[in-house]
Design an enzyme around this catalytic site. Sequence first.
Site, mmCIF file in Angstrom:
data_model
loop_
_atom_site.group_PDB
_atom_site.id
_atom_site.type_symbol
_atom_site.label_atom_id
_atom_site.label_comp_id
_atom_site.label_asym_id
_atom_site.label_seq_id
_atom_site.Cartn_x
_atom_site.Cartn_y
_atom_site.Cartn_z
ATOM 1 N N SER A 32 32.331 -10.448 56.529
ATOM 2 C CA SER A 32 32.949 -10.482 57.863
ATOM 3 C C SER A 32 33.130 -9.052 58.370
ATOM 4 C CB SER A 32 34.318 -11.180 57.805
ATOM 5 O OG SER A 32 35.245 -10.373 57.102
ATOM 6 N N ILE A 34 33.250 -5.384 59.861
ATOM 7 C CA ILE A 34 32.339 -4.235 59.911
ATOM 8 C C ILE A 34 31.254 -4.351 58.833
ATOM 9 C CG2 ILE A 34 32.281 -1.729 59.440
ATOM 10 C CD1 ILE A 34 34.967 -1.724 61.143
ATOM 11 N N SER A 157 39.597 5.289 57.264
ATOM 12 C CA SER A 157 40.344 4.963 58.478
ATOM 13 C C SER A 157 41.014 6.219 58.999
ATOM 14 C CB SER A 157 41.421 3.929 58.148
ATOM 15 O OG SER A 157 42.391 3.895 59.173
ATOM 16 N N TYR A 183 48.108 1.927 52.531
ATOM 17 C CA TYR A 183 46.706 1.837 52.949
ATOM 18 C C TYR A 183 46.210 3.204 53.432
ATOM 19 C CZ TYR A 183 42.717 0.256 55.841
ATOM 20 O OH TYR A 183 41.481 0.088 56.410
ATOM 21 N N LYS A 187 43.265 5.583 51.957
ATOM 22 C CA LYS A 187 42.160 6.061 52.799
ATOM 23 C C LYS A 187 42.037 7.584 52.722
ATOM 24 C CE LYS A 187 40.681 2.118 53.779
ATOM 25 N NZ LYS A 187 39.306 1.704 53.524
ATOM 26 N N THR A 216 38.514 -6.992 64.096
ATOM 27 C CA THR A 216 37.965 -7.611 62.878
ATOM 28 C C THR A 216 39.006 -8.559 62.290
ATOM 29 O OG1 THR A 216 38.898 -5.911 61.439
ATOM 30 C CG2 THR A 216 36.688 -5.484 62.325
#
Length: 304
Positions: A32, A34, A157, A183, A187, A216
């Site tokens: 799913s 990207i 990100s 997160y 990253k 997304t």
Amino acid sequence: RCGYEAASLHFNPDDVEVNVAGRCFLVTGANSGIGKATAKEIARRGGTVHLVCRNKERAEVAREEIVTETGNQNIFLHILDISNPKEIWKFAEKFKAEHKLHVLINNAGCMVNNRELTEDGLEKNFATNTLGTYILTTALLPLLEKEADARVITVSSGGMLVQKLNISDLQSGNGTFDGTMVYAQNKRQQVVLTEQWAKAHRNIHFSVMHPGWADTPAVRSAMPDFYEKMKNSLRTEAQGADTVVWLAVSSEATKLPSGLFFQDRQPVSTHLPLASTHSPPEDEEKLMEVLEEFSQKFKPTSPG
């Protein structure tokens, strides 16, 4: 989306109008968002694509869609949970024995908003975004080393810009747990990994990129409030995937130095002005050492 639209005025369409038949690409998290958009664009250009996904049913639907839309039959499916280090090692050993690989695209990621541990006792975001990316990449490096024009692209990100590398609490066990910040820290770690790999493996081109904020399933589920507020101005999945595809197939990408951070086909700074997010080199080296120790702990011992 408006950032992408402005940047795309300066894109050279010929950069990605290439035939990559005979080249093999592995895309994680490809069922799913990207990942799927990237796999589809590579398939359109004739590449052999290995989709690495966690959910078998969704993955089969994605594979079917890619084959139908592109007419490319060379789309292969592998079921693997990137948060499971033992399984990654097993997968990589089997993959090395059976396939060749020119381009690895580390796209799988997660943002779990409460502190959750995997069956191995690893914090889930760290296990998926950092350790999983580290093990898969290092395990497949020998395969990539064999090929001309080998590349590794990691989908990071822009959130990492708010984080300085913190190696003292890799599993976020101290203080209040904030999934978004964990997160962002992961990253940042991916950016450091890319820079370190680029120094150590000169004949592979490494890059890491920010897809921009795209519409997304991951953004919808992990950041529902942000999604509600921003949904009319988010990028499409294809716009989010554009730079990944460019880094994976264009000859222009590899004219730039290895180890850079990209947005909209341009290298951009990995730090905001005055943000104090630079870390000492010894911290970056320490991150690599700690991840290597972790990865060896989960490596299956070969018989005898």
